[in-house]
Design an enzyme around this catalytic site. Structure first.
Site, mmCIF file in Angstrom:
data_model
loop_
_atom_site.group_PDB
_atom_site.id
_atom_site.type_symbol
_atom_site.label_atom_id
_atom_site.label_comp_id
_atom_site.label_asym_id
_atom_site.label_seq_id
_atom_site.Cartn_x
_atom_site.Cartn_y
_atom_site.Cartn_z
ATOM 1 N N GLU A 126 4.864 10.515 3.786
ATOM 2 C CA GLU A 126 4.239 9.274 3.343
ATOM 3 C C GLU A 126 4.106 9.239 1.818
ATOM 4 O OE1 GLU A 126 3.601 6.132 4.033
ATOM 5 O OE2 GLU A 126 1.953 6.367 5.457
ATOM 6 N N ASP A 164 0.796 -1.220 0.000
ATOM 7 C CA ASP A 164 0.000 0.000 0.000
ATOM 8 C C ASP A 164 0.832 1.276 0.000
ATOM 9 O OD1 ASP A 164 -2.493 1.580 0.412
ATOM 10 O OD2 ASP A 164 -1.500 2.031 2.312
ATOM 11 N N TYR A 190 -7.911 2.486 6.757
ATOM 12 C CA TYR A 190 -8.753 2.820 5.607
ATOM 13 C C TYR A 190 -10.213 2.555 5.984
ATOM 14 C CZ TYR A 190 -4.626 3.416 2.720
ATOM 15 O OH TYR A 190 -3.435 3.872 2.196
#
Length: 531
Positions: free
Chosen positions: A429, A79, A232
């Site tokens: 990130e 991810d 999420y």
């Protein structure tokens, strides 16, 4: 007359330099796609990212293996900077990348990136198909993020137990199943001309997943896969139902899908959405439906959302011009809306290009928010693989070992300041969904760009899908000097000679040249304006 002649020359230089900046969009697009190759899990078919190797080959469902003896779920994408496979944002990413391809295929082909682009999509869609393990069972996540995040190791070193989480008829996930359906319907459109057999496989799974979702109890996937909460967490499923319905209408032409799309789009939280992300797709649904039937309601709602992103429209701006929704991944949000603005066009295209050029480094600080692009860019994304610690220490080594070419970081603070600190994941990130808007906006503006070079910035060789194992050594970063990609094409902060030093004028130098020319052009324009 001499003064006039001098001013004319300056003006023409100014214009040509500014125009030249746009000539590198294909190259930047290539970089942004290479980021996805760096995120691959499983048995890798090439050495395009020489510091990545095979990983998580045991990821599977009911001990099923593929022809290589690897788990059937070993592929797909990690991810972000971790080792988790989150099915929801991954499927969203594949839907969006497929939409971008369908929208801008001629530009992508013109950039010479058709093969690379399709490889990126297929690696994700193969995983989505593999995750559809039964008609009414879909794998939504592999690995508990709370466990994974307790380790700071590259994916090749993962050895902890990786739990597989599913949705099914008793524990449904309407949003997840619909997003997976949308992604495979969109992928069908990408491959229907070049690989009809694969395209039809995608469409078959898309229809079955849709039936599973529409006929099961409606429920958020993160209420069934509770370990996804906090990472999420889904905010609703009506947008995904409308999204999947619209994509299946485009793929099949069946009016029932279009009817469902219109019905679920009419929910207020969908049609009046003013941002685009892995969780909120209302703006994208409106844009897609507007493309399908030119409906006045869709047009009006998309315009309203775009107006919200203009200066004085609702969204704040940094002093140097980034549309700033919030501190967590501001570049991601601005580029997503830049993509929608690119698709809608008209007066909103200038907004799209301004946001694109900001993240490429055309800002007051000449700082690129794309790793490896230009000479002044993030060296330390929050990313385990590229940091490549051998001591499981986020602070050792000081500088990331490898350049994560093409990765869009979260972005600056509201005052344009950016701290290149991998421990500050709010700013540093990177993620699958972060690059979506960047890829799309670059594709949109690349029609007049020179084709991308075929050169891989990591190896100096051509980018390939099925290359033999490369003997080229990875390009590393040490902490001692100031060598930049523009000087040797590959390494960061390396005292030793690059193994690819003969490629000293490779594509990385192009971005550096662009920034220098842009600065020169701005200075020349300023001189002209004084007269």
């Amino acid at each position: 007359m001499k003064v006039l002649y001098f001013l004319v020359v300056l003006y023409l230089t100014c214009i040509s330099s500014v125009s030249f900046a746009a000539d590198n969009y294909c190259e930047a697009l290539k970089y942004s796609l290479l980021f996805y190759k760096a995120q691959r899990a499983g048995r890798l078919p090439d050495a395009d990212i020489p510091w990545r190797g095979n990983s998580v080959l045991g990821d599977t469902y009911n001990n099923k293996v593929d022809s290589n003896g690897d788990g059937i779920l070993s592929k797909g994408y990690f991810d972000a900077g971790d080792g988790v496979k989150f099915g929801f944002p991954m499927a969203y990413t594949m839907t969006m990348l497929s939409w971008i391809y369908n929208q801008y295929e001629s530009n992508i082909v013109g950039c010479g990136l058709d093969s690379l682009y399709k490889d990126v999509i297929k690696w994700g869609s193969d995983y989505t198909i593999a995750s559809h393990v039964e008609d009414n069972v879909f794998v939504g996540q592999i690995a508990d993020a709370n466990v994974d995040h307790s380790y700071w190791i590259p994916p090749e070193d993962i050895s902890y137990t990786r739990t597989v989480y599913t949705i099914d008829s008793n524990n449904p996930g309407t949003d997840l199943a619909m997003e997976a359906s949308a992604s495979l319907a969109a992928t069908y459109l990408v491959f229907k001309s070049s690989d009809s057999s694969y395209a039809n496989e995608c469409l078959s799974h898309a229809k079955t997943l849709y039936s599973f979702a529409i006929n099961s109890d409606k429920k958020l996937y993160s209420d069934s896969i509770k370990v996804a909460s906090g990472f999420y967490t889904s905010g609703g499923y009506n947008d995904e139902i409308a999204w999947a319905s619209a994509w299946l209408y485009k793929a099949t032409g069946e009016s029932s899908y279009l009817s469902n799309a219109a019905t679920y789009y009419a929910n207020n939280e969908v049609q009046y959405a003013n941002q685009l992300s892995w969780d909120q797709k209302g703006v994208a649904v409106g844009m897609l439906l507007y493309q399908i039937n030119n409906g006045a309601t869709y047009k009006s709602n998309v315009e309203t959302a775009l107006k919200y992103w203009q200066k004085n429209g609702g969204v704040n701006y940094t002093p140097n011009g980034l549309a700033y929704l919030n501190e967590w991944g501001p570049c991601r949000y601005s580029m997503n809306m830049a993509l929608i603005a690119s698709m809608y066009g008209g007066d909103y295209a200038s907004f799209a290009e301004s946001q694109l050029n900001y993240v490429l480094g055309n800002n007051a600080k000449s700082y690129s928010f794309i790793a490896g692009w230009g000479s002044n860019y993030p060296k330390n994304p929050h990313h385990r693989a590229s940091h490549h610690s051998t001591t499981q220490d986020i602070n050792n080594p000081t500088t990331n070992t490898y350049v994560l070419y093409g990765a869009l970081v979260g972005g600056p603070a509201s005052d344009d300041s950016y701290k290149d600190d991998r421990t500050d994941y709010t700013q540093s990130e990177v993620a699958l969904d972060y690059n979506v808007g960047l890829v799309g906006t670059l594709a949109a503006f690349s029609s007049n760009s020179a084709a991308a070079s075929t050169t891989n910035p990591y190896t100096g060789n051509d980018i390939t899908s099925n290359s033999d194992s490369s003997t080229t050594q990875p390009n590393t970063n040490s902490d001692d000097s100031t060598t930049t990609p523009g000087e040797n094409g590959n390494t960061l902060n390396s005292n030793s000679e690059s193994p690819n030093a003969d490629h000293s004028e490779s594509e990385s130098s192009g971005a550096t040249t662009i920034q220098k020319l842009s600065l020169i052009s701005l200075l020349l324009c300023l001189i002209v304006s004084l007269f």
